[in-house]
Design an enzyme around this catalytic site. Structure first.
Site, PDB file in Angstrom:
ATOM      1  N   ASP A 154       0.296  -6.827   1.290  1.00  0.00           N
ATOM      2  CA  ASP A 154       0.033  -5.845   1.534  1.00  0.00           C
ATOM      3  C   ASP A 154       0.983  -5.302   2.961  1.00  0.00           C
ATOM      4  OD1 ASP A 154      -0.976  -3.181   1.807  1.00  0.00           O
ATOM      5  OD2 ASP A 154      -3.378  -3.871   1.884  1.00  0.00           O
TER       6      ASP A 154
HETATM    7  C1  BGC Z   1      -2.682  -0.296   1.532  1.00  0.00           C
HETATM    8  C2  BGC Z   1      -2.186  -0.635   0.350  1.00  0.00           C
HETATM    9  C3  BGC Z   1      -0.947   0.086   0.044  1.00  0.00           C
HETATM   10  C4  BGC Z   1       0.015   0.014   1.181  1.00  0.00           C
HETATM   11  C5  BGC Z   1       1.341   0.840   0.945  1.00  0.00           C
HETATM   12  C6  BGC Z   1      -1.713  -0.449   2.738  1.00  0.00           C
HETATM   13  O1  BGC Z   1      -2.086  -0.041   4.163  1.00  0.00           O
HETATM   14  O2  BGC Z   1      -3.882  -1.325   1.743  1.00  0.00           O
HETATM   15  O3  BGC Z   1      -3.231  -0.423  -0.718  1.00  0.00           O
HETATM   16  O4  BGC Z   1      -0.540  -0.140  -1.158  1.00  0.00           O
HETATM   17  O5  BGC Z   1      -0.556   0.110   2.394  1.00  0.00           O
HETATM   18  O6  BGC Z   1       0.899   2.182   1.265  1.00  0.00           O
END
Ligand code: BGC
Length: 659
Positions: A232
């Site tokens: 993530d």
């Molecule tokens: C989120 C993800 C997301 C990623 C990219 C993160 O903060 O938890 O779900 O895909 O950011 O934006």
């Protein structure tokens, strides 16, 4: 590209090139290695629309993104319980991803809704792992059929936003397997997402991004995952630990810092270069898949067709909770008062990384007026601003009451203002704002014929459920939700959605109440297996509306239920469903099982199969629901494996968990 080709390409790379491949170039791209012809590819959010930022990327979605169709978020889509619909929406999302030249759409999110307080529940399907897994798999297959990839997230046990970068989800092995990992297992086995995104949190003290048990033993060795694990965004704690554990790609860029750490660790003998070869090979494999799929969808986005699909999907997401005296559907010539600021300024998606810049936006008020032939008055009733003076609030209330008194039926839009729920933080309560409840009281005092339409990403308490004749749970419905709401209100669409999460009477009844969001970096999942309806049923608690509940403008009967064990040990449950009313409609048949006398503690009943079936008025059809033998298994901590106990199982078929 074959495994041999990937291995040969990796063998051509220098140590530095291999390290560089395994972290991002910037916010959304992987790094190229031009010398050997490896291009950069792009991944962007997801899940219910494409968020491709046009300029420099940023995490919070502040930079605007190219217009894309905003489909209903998972809280809505999930309520359809419909694999075929999820597949179609997935295909449309995949097409938009392909048209924009993006390789991977960052979704679906299939985390379990452990507590209604989680600020991100709108991005997840259910409190139940079977629905999450089955719908997640359909979504993945749909998107990936268009030559682009998905990212199954957030792996794993990321069930709250509070302290999400650090908190340890402390979970016993049975609930971890049977509730929190089961949906992921289903999607991986059935749909092979191109990527899996590891979550920010720790599980039992170990960061997901550096957990060899999670990322390698379970995900790859047990489930057979063949794709790439991406962090993530910002979930990497120690890259040198994460890479050999199974974390292939760090996103976003670390500006070369962690690549240098990997190189130094290999040179110092602290990291086996073969682990880096494996991760770099997986990145190359992903890039090759993206290259092979690129251009699968030619031409421009068909904005109208996708908006129409978004409207259909939204119509299938609205749950009719209550409809006393058949007040719905409304007659088109009825004299209506539409009340509530959401009618004009709809809440149609959640905040955070999934925020879409929609191609267009329907508002309920305009769409109701477009379908109505009678007079439609409007009063905002309340303000969506955080603080307004009591005198102003009183005036808005009075205007609403006056509009209500002059109408035959009031359609009252209530819901959670955007500031009350978002990625990044959890809610403190499940209450609707007091000023909105005051408007409801004022309106009811002048006109009892009130249809409440809710807009909310997470469940809200409904203390007025006995006081109004009808409630539509509209969740967040995406850009065409306004039109879909009008369709359902007037009966152009017969509602068919059902709850994938229980609506409790009180926050203090909820399973995780005393263990959420934890303290000092630990959240203990003390309710164990008893998440959602498993809890309310075990404790025999009254709820506002049970899991699986949802009404229709027609009625259905279920008769002649039978079950047979197939040669492979799966169950085939058959039941005759009859549309006993006057309108065409759609029923979701649910199959629950239990094992009386089990050697282990078990929920009273657990969902093990479901199917959505369309039936014309008067039509009767035998439907078959498959229950996999593997889904009857419990996780046995003595042997660290799944066990299907022998014995006589109870199979229940019904229209909700309490039917
Ligand atoms: C989120 C993800 C997301 C990623 C990219 C993160 O903060 O938890 O779900 O895909 O950011 O934006």
């Amino acid at each position: 590209m074959t495994d041999n080709d990937v291995t040969a390409t990796v063998a051509d790379l220098t140590l530095e090139e291999k390290a560089s491949l395994t972290s991002g170039l910037n916010f959304w791209h992987t790094k190229p290695v031009e010398r050997v012809g490896i291009p950069s590819i792009m991944m962007t959010d997801g899940p219910h629309g494409l968020r491709k930022q046009a300029g420099a990327g940023d995490h919070l979605g502040v930079g605007s993104s190219v217009p894309a169709t905003c489909f209903p978020p998972a809280v809505g889509l999930g309520s359809s319980w419909d694999v075929e619909l999820l597949d179609r929406v997935g295909r449309a999302l995949g097409a938009e991803t392909s048209i924009e030249g993006v390789a991977v759409l960052l979704g679906p999110g299939i985390n379990i809704k452990r507590s209604p307080l989680c600020g991100r529940n709108f991005e997840y399907f259910s409190e139940d792992p079977l629905i999450s897994g089955v719908l997640g798999a359909a979504f993945v297959k749909g998107v990936q059929s268009q030559g682009v990839g998905t990212s199954l997230k957030h792996f794993a046990a990321n069930n709250q936003e509070t302290d999400r970068m650090r908190a340890s989800s402390d979970i016993d092995p049975r609930p971890l397997r049977e509730i929190y990992l089961r949906g992921f297992e289903r999607v991986v086995r059935d749909a092979q997402p191109w990527t899996v995104m590891c979550s920010y949190n720790k599980i039992n003290g170990v960061y997901a991004s550096e957990d060899p048990w999670l990322l390698t033993r379970v995900l790859r060795d047990e489930w057979g995952f063949e794709g790439l694990v991406v962090s993530d965004w910002g979930a990497v704690n120690e890259r040198v630990k994460g890479l050999p554990a199974g974390l292939d790609l760090e996103m976003p860029s670390s500006s070369g810092r962690t690549d240098a750490e990997l190189v130094a660790a290999v040179r110092a003998g602290d990291l086996d270069e073969s682990a880096l070869d494996v991760a770099a090979g997986r990145v190359i494999d992903l890039v090759r898949k993206a290259q092979a799929g690129a251009g699968a969808v030619a031409g421009l986005l068909d904005v109208d067709a996708h908006h129409a699909l978004a409207r259909e999907a939204a119509g299938r997401s609205i749950v009719l909770l209550k409809n006393e005296g058949g007040i719905l559907p409304l007659a088109k010539d009825a004299k209506l008062a539409v009340i509530g600021a959401f009618a004009e300024k709809p809440r149609y998606q959640g905040a955070g990384s999934s925020l879409i810049n929609p191609t267009r936006l329907d508002t309920p008020l305009e769409e109701i007026r477009a379908l109505a032939s009678g007079e439609v008055a409007y009063a905002p009733g309340f303000s969506l601003a955080a603080d307004i003076a009591e005198s102003e609030a009183a005036q808005l209330r009075d205007e609403a009451a006056a509009a209500a008194s002059a109408a035959e039926v009031v359609v009252l839009f209530l819901g959670l203002p955007a500031r009350l729920e978002s990625e990044g933080y959890d809610r403190d309560d499940i209450d609707l704002p007091a000023e909105q409840l005051a408007v409801l009281d004022a309106v009811r005092a002048t006109n009892p014929n009130v249809v409440v339409v809710l807009s909310n990403g997470g469940v809200v308490a409904l203390p007025f459920a006995n006081e109004v004749p009808a409630i539509l749970e509209g969740w967040l419905l995406g850009q065409a939700g306004g039109g879909a709401t009008a369709d359902v209100l007037f009966g152009d669409v017969n509602p068919s959605a059902k709850l994938t999460e229980t609506i409790p009477l009180r926050l203090s009844d909820t399973p995780a109440y005393l263990d959420f969001p934890g303290e000092f970096g630990h959240v203990r999942y003390g309710e164990g297996l008893f998440v959602g309806y498993r809890w309310y049923d075990a404790r025999n608690l009254a709820v506002a509306y049970p899991f699986g509940h949802g009404l229709s403008y027609t009625t259905f009967s279920h008769t002649d239920a039978a079950v047979r064990v197939t040669d492979s040990g799966d169950l085939e449950v058959t039941v005759t469903v009859t549309n006993t009313g006057q309108r065409d409609g759609r029923e979701i048949v649910q199959v629950y099982t239990s094992l009386p006398g089990s050697a282990v503690q078990r929920p009273v009943r657990e969902l093990k199969g479901f199917v959505s079936v369309a039936l014309a008025a008067g039509e009767s059809r035998e439907v078959a629901v498959a229950v996999r033998r593997a889904d009857l298994a419990y996780w046995d901590i003595r042997v660290d494996d799944w066990i299907v106990e022998g014995g006589e199982y109870t199979v229940e078929v019904g229209a909700s968990s309490r039917d």
